[in-house]
Design a protein around this motif. Structure first.
Motif, PDB file in Angstrom:
ATOM      1  N   THR A  10     -43.411  10.674  20.948  1.00 43.04           N
ATOM      2  CA  THR A  10     -44.360  10.603  22.050  1.00 43.04           C
ATOM      3  C   THR A  10     -45.474  10.994  22.528  1.00 43.04           C
ATOM      4  N   TYR A  11     -46.771  10.369  22.098  1.00 46.88           N
ATOM      5  CA  TYR A  11     -47.798  10.985  22.602  1.00 46.88           C
ATOM      6  C   TYR A  11     -48.282  10.390  23.315  1.00 46.88           C
ATOM      7  N   HIS A  12     -48.017  11.199  24.604  1.00 45.43           N
ATOM      8  CA  HIS A  12     -48.609  10.580  26.846  1.00 45.43           C
ATOM      9  C   HIS A  12     -50.078  11.115  26.902  1.00 45.43           C
ATOM     10  N   LEU A  13     -50.600   9.258  26.518  1.00 45.60           N
ATOM     11  CA  LEU A  13     -51.912   9.844  27.194  1.00 45.60           C
ATOM     12  C   LEU A  13     -52.268   8.641  28.201  1.00 45.60           C
ATOM     13  N   LYS A  14     -53.382   9.359  28.810  1.00 42.01           N
ATOM     14  CA  LYS A  14     -53.548   8.459  29.497  1.00 42.01           C
ATOM     15  C   LYS A  14     -53.191   6.819  30.100  1.00 42.01           C
ATOM     16  N   ASP A  17     -48.574   5.291  26.523  1.00 39.68           N
ATOM     17  CA  ASP A  17     -47.762   6.186  25.650  1.00 39.68           C
ATOM     18  C   ASP A  17     -47.158   5.600  24.226  1.00 39.68           C
ATOM     19  N   VAL A  18     -47.773   6.566  23.601  1.00 39.21           N
ATOM     20  CA  VAL A  18     -47.503   6.305  21.781  1.00 39.21           C
ATOM     21  C   VAL A  18     -46.373   6.714  21.626  1.00 39.21           C
ATOM     22  N   GLU A  19     -45.321   5.595  21.079  1.00 38.48           N
ATOM     23  CA  GLU A  19     -44.404   6.404  20.436  1.00 38.48           C
ATOM     24  C   GLU A  19     -44.741   6.337  18.744  1.00 38.48           C
ATOM     25  N   ALA A  20     -45.139   7.170  18.323  1.00 37.66           N
ATOM     26  CA  ALA A  20     -45.352   8.012  16.200  1.00 37.66           C
ATOM     27  C   ALA A  20     -44.169   7.947  16.284  1.00 37.66           C
ATOM     28  N   LEU A  21     -43.785   8.482  16.757  1.00 36.90           N
ATOM     29  CA  LEU A  21     -42.185   8.444  15.763  1.00 36.90           C
ATOM     30  C   LEU A  21     -40.846   8.325  16.184  1.00 36.90           C
ATOM     31  N   GLY A  38     -47.636   4.400   4.042  1.00 36.40           N
ATOM     32  CA  GLY A  38     -48.220   3.186   5.597  1.00 36.40           C
ATOM     33  C   GLY A  38     -49.419   3.693   5.504  1.00 36.40           C
ATOM     34  N   TYR A  39     -49.874   2.489   6.673  1.00 34.01           N
ATOM     35  CA  TYR A  39     -50.809   2.163   7.080  1.00 34.01           C
ATOM     36  C   TYR A  39     -51.728   2.458   8.751  1.00 34.01           C
ATOM     37  N   SER A  40     -52.787   3.082   8.426  1.00 29.18           N
ATOM     38  CA  SER A  40     -53.169   3.997   9.504  1.00 29.18           C
ATOM     39  C   SER A  40     -52.644   3.494  10.879  1.00 29.18           C
ATOM     40  N   GLY A  41     -51.919   4.923  11.862  1.00 23.14           N
ATOM     41  CA  GLY A  41     -51.331   4.787  12.292  1.00 23.14           C
ATOM     42  C   GLY A  41     -49.969   4.687  12.980  1.00 23.14           C
ATOM     43  N   ALA A  42     -49.483   4.818  11.606  1.00 29.49           N
ATOM     44  CA  ALA A  42     -48.011   4.137  11.315  1.00 29.49           C
ATOM     45  C   ALA A  42     -47.204   5.735  11.801  1.00 29.49           C
ATOM     46  N   GLY A  43     -47.704   6.532  12.166  1.00 27.19           N
ATOM     47  CA  GLY A  43     -46.989   8.385  11.678  1.00 27.19           C
ATOM     48  C   GLY A  43     -46.477   9.735  11.015  1.00 27.19           C
ATOM     49  N   LYS A  44     -47.574   9.035   9.657  1.00 28.13           N
ATOM     50  CA  LYS A  44     -47.994   9.725   8.297  1.00 28.13           C
ATOM     51  C   LYS A  44     -47.883  11.474   8.066  1.00 28.13           C
ATOM     52  N   SER A  45     -49.057  11.428   9.225  1.00 23.92           N
ATOM     53  CA  SER A  45     -49.740  12.471   9.331  1.00 23.92           C
ATOM     54  C   SER A  45     -48.630  13.733  11.128  1.00 23.92           C
ATOM     55  N   THR A  46     -48.350  13.139  11.692  1.00 22.06           N
ATOM     56  CA  THR A  46     -47.467  12.760  12.620  1.00 22.06           C
ATOM     57  C   THR A  46     -45.945  13.727  12.139  1.00 22.06           C
ATOM     58  N   LEU A  47     -45.629  12.581  11.272  1.00 20.46           N
ATOM     59  CA  LEU A  47     -44.082  13.338  10.639  1.00 20.46           C
ATOM     60  C   LEU A  47     -44.649  15.289  10.031  1.00 20.46           C
ATOM     61  N   ASP A 174     -52.520  15.882   3.121  1.00 15.62           N
ATOM     62  CA  ASP A 174     -52.869  14.839   3.965  1.00 15.62           C
ATOM     63  C   ASP A 174     -53.926  13.519   3.534  1.00 15.62           C
ATOM     64  N   GLU A 175     -53.616  12.956   2.762  1.00 19.32           N
ATOM     65  CA  GLU A 175     -54.708  12.390   2.437  1.00 19.32           C
ATOM     66  C   GLU A 175     -55.638  13.136   1.364  1.00 19.32           C
ATOM     67  N   ALA A 176     -55.251  14.213   0.446  1.00 16.93           N
ATOM     68  CA  ALA A 176     -55.753  14.687  -0.173  1.00 16.93           C
ATOM     69  C   ALA A 176     -57.022  14.475  -0.846  1.00 16.93           C
TER      70      ALA A 176
END
Ligand SMILES: Nc1ncnc2c1ncn2[C@@H]1O[C@H](COP(=O)(O)OP(=O)(O)OP(=O)(O)O)[C@@H](O)[C@H]1O
Ligand SMILES: [Mg+2]
Length: 352
Positions: A10-14, A17-21, A38-47, A174-176
């Motif tokens: 989870t990313y904690h922003l001001k 909270d964004v649950e990325a995975l 997955g679509y943008s924001g799905a959590g691919k890069s984070t994973l 990552d999206e090479a």
């Protein structure tokens, strides 16, 4: 082998909270080309960034080639390898990016030499290794030019050579190909396929394009809102997608996507004229299209082909034919039952 077990992040922003995975689990066997879509924001890069701990999960375990990067002890406390300990692990994991991340003021040679210098190799060793790497990516003639003098595809080749400098077992991509035109995309995908075969390299490819998955991946995980919602070998996923999102991704690159408009076209599908619009899916183990004329004779029904398409996936054909089937209702039912007996999947398409 890469084993990801129940990973949360989870990313904690001001104030937000964004649950990325969310409880992501995956196993990637050695030598696999593994796609994550997955679509943008799905959590691919984070994973994928968790695999080399560029991103540290909040919980869950990650094991790469037998080395635990994160784990829980018997009391359930979370542990991770320190950044110092990760240095050696990271040498075994190369990474490439959408925007290449090359050093613009360094030549192709120096870009590829960079990780070798960092690891303290001698000048002659570096010279020999860079020469070998540039050959591997087919860029020997560009060793003394600067990135600005290269095409996008060539820049990505330099990035691949650099990522492979330390002989990693794993390459993260990552999206090479996202910034490349279709021709350069095809050539980079071919190179990755070749490297997978030649070096036994495990490659993890993040993409939002199903065509990338179709052309080189062995297995695929579909991500949606931080979760893996579907996973399997690429042929099975194409033949029998279960989730709506997976169906959408497949439709986005299929010439049969037109079917959604056809279903509503009275010239093709006119309920007043009777008949039903069906899609027949021929798997690699089912008989070919000659079945159509056989069924037509045997059950006294008329079958008009509206659209047909054969995809080659992992060197196996996946055929799809859309037909209007007309005749007496009981004959149509018998014909459809016969297709199913012949291992042809039948999907009835209905007008909206
Ligand atoms: N460093 C960060 N700080 C805060 N939030 C982040 C950070 N990185 C990612 N996120 C958020 O986490 C979620 C997952 O992001 P991620 O980059 O993993 O998605 P993605 O599937 O790679 O998307 P894209 O296709 O756009 O690259 C998104 O909602 C994103 O905004
Ligand atoms: Mg991303």
């Amino acid at each position: 082998m890469i084993v990801i077990d129940s990973v949360d992040k989870t990313y904690h922003l001001k104030g937000n909270d964004v649950e990325a995975l969310k409880k992501v689990s995956l196993t990637i066997e050695d030598g696999t080309i593994y796609g994550v879509i997955g679509y943008s924001g799905a959590g691919k890069s984070t994973l994928v960034r968790c695999i080399n701990l560029l991103e540290v999960p909040d919980s869950g375990s990650i094991t790469v080639n037998g080395t635990q990067l994160t784990w829980h002890d018997s009391e359930g406390n979370f542990h991770r390898k320190t950044n110092h300990e990760m240095k050696k692990v990271r040498r075994g994991i190369g990474m490439i990016f959408q925007h290449f991340n090359l050093l613009d003021r360094s030549t192709v040679f120096d870009n590829v030499a960079y990780p070798l210098k960092y690891n303290g190799l001698k000048k002659e060793e570096i010279e020999a290794r860079v020469t070998e790497l540039l050959e591997l990516v087919d860029l020997s003639d560009k060793r003394n030019v600067y990135p600005s003098q290269l095409s996008g595809g060539q820049k990505q080749r330099v990035a691949i050579a650099r990522a492979l400098a330390n002989n990693p077992k794993v390459l993260l991509s990552d999206e090479a190909t996202s910034a490349l035109d279709p021709e350069a995309t095809a050539s980079i995908l071919n190179l990755l396929k070749e490297l997978n075969k030649k070096l036994g390299l495990t490659i993890i490819i993040i993409t939002h394009e199903m065509s990338v998955i179709k052309s080189i991946c062995h297995r695929v995980a579909v991500m949606e809102k931080g979760r893996v919602v579907e996973e399997g070998d690429v042929y099975s996923i194409f033949a029998e997608p279960k989730q709506e999102i997976t169906k959408k991704f497949i439709a986005s690159q299929s010439s049969l996507a037109k079917v959604s408009t056809l279903v509503n076209d009275p010239l093709v599908n006119n309920p007043a004229e009777g008949g039903r619009l069906i899609k027949l899916t021929f798997l690699k183990n089912s008989v070919g299209e000659s079945l159509i004329s056989l069924v037509s004779q045997k059950f006294n029904v008329r079958l008009n082909i509206v659209l047909a398409n054969v995809e080659m996936i992992q060197d196996s054909p996946l055929g799809e034919i859309i037909v209007v089937i007309k005749g007496e209702e009981k004959n149509i039912d018998a014909a459809i039952a016969h297709f199913a007996e012949q291992k042809v999947k039948v999907t009835e398409l209905e007008a909206n």
